[in-house]
Scaffold this active site. Structure first.
Site, PDB file in Angstrom:
ATOM      1  N   TYR A  44      61.607  33.579  21.697  1.00 55.83           N
ATOM      2  CA  TYR A  44      60.273  33.723  21.055  1.00 55.83           C
ATOM      3  C   TYR A  44      60.151  33.934  19.749  1.00 55.83           C
ATOM      4  CZ  TYR A  44      55.506  35.716  20.468  1.00 55.83           C
ATOM      5  OH  TYR A  44      54.342  35.880  19.984  1.00 55.83           O
ATOM      6  N   ASP A  87      42.845  25.679  27.312  1.00 58.87           N
ATOM      7  CA  ASP A  87      43.319  26.841  27.831  1.00 58.87           C
ATOM      8  C   ASP A  87      43.959  26.211  29.274  1.00 58.87           C
ATOM      9  OD1 ASP A  87      43.323  30.019  26.938  1.00 58.87           O
ATOM     10  OD2 ASP A  87      44.072  29.573  28.993  1.00 58.87           O
TER      11      ASP A  87
END
Length: 255
Positions: A162, A43
């Site tokens: 997206y 992350d």
């Protein structure tokens, strides 16, 4: 005693999760740790990720291995995957979760924006699979779970780039399921509905949006990260051993 399933086949299994520091990814990491799996995750949010590791360790679960990494940097990303395999052993479960659904309008999209959105929402999934597939082949198989999005089903506004990436995930999943199936590697997709992560709640959950969501869903409850994590567990476990090339929509019956 939990009302939800426990999967003996996941105990000790080596799992890699992208975007595991918060939201859906953090719930996935927590659920795998709760099954006794050895989890590595990446992350870009270091504080949240370290806090998650501390929380799971304190709870008595196997300590996950966190590496700060931007999945857009493929060389660094594949190196992070290799680090997990070097520490824990062959990765036999890969969860391609990392993504970002920033809104955009057509006039503002540049080639650089397009490429960056593909990098964060699609490209890294393929190259993670490329990194883990050889080990899965050698060990006799594995399970790969790719994340799509309900947004292209519902035609949500201002998300066209997206949506292009997330629609492509389904085609990639089916193609790779064929290519890798001969080596007992299963490749499936999950298409989440509107999942109530803190980011979604903070940015977009207005009273009006809440009412519209409940009107659209067959089941009149919000969907939360653990609802997605439990589907991931099933797809990773031997219980789904002959399931591949499929897309599982978890949206409360919205689409």
């Amino acid at each position: 005693m939990s009302r939800f399933a426990s999967y003996p086949s996941l105990s000790g299994r080596v799992v890699f999760v992208s975007g595991g520091g918060s939201g859906i990814g953090a719930s996935i990491v927590e659920h795998f740790a709760g099954q006794g799996a050895r989890v590595g995750f990446v992350d870009i949010d270091e504080p949240a990720s370290k806090a998650l590791v501390e929380k799971l360790t304190a709870a008595g679960y196997p300590t996950p291995l966190f590496t700060k990494c931007d999945v857009r940097d493929i060389a660094a990303y594949q190196a992070a995957i290799g680090e997990v395999a070097g520490r824990f052993g062959t990765i036999t479960v890969l969860v391609n979760n990392a993504a970002r659904d920033d809104r955009h309008v057509i006039a503002d999209v540049t080639p650089a924006f397009w490429d960056e959105r593909m990098a964060v929402n699609l490209r890294h999934q393929y190259f993670a699979i490329q990194a883990v597939a050889p080990g899965m082949k050698k060990t006799g198989g594995g399970s790969i779970v790719n994340f799509s999005s309900i947004s292209y089903h519902t035609m949500a506004p201002q998300l066209s780039v997206y949506q292009a990436a997330k629609a492509a995930v389904i085609g990639m999943t089916r193609g790779l399921a064929r290519d890798l199936g001969g080596d007992a590697i299963r490749v499936n997709a999950i298409t989440p509905g509107w999942i109530m992560t803190q980011r979604q709640i903070d940015l977009w959950l207005t009273p009006e949006a809440d009412a519209a969501l409940m009107a659209a869903q067959c089941l009149k409850e919000k969907v939360y990260p653990p609802d997605i994590a439990r589907m991931v567990l099933w797809l990773a476990a031997d219980d789904s051993r002959l399931v591949t090339a499929q897309n599982f929509v978890v949206d409360g019956g919205r689409s």
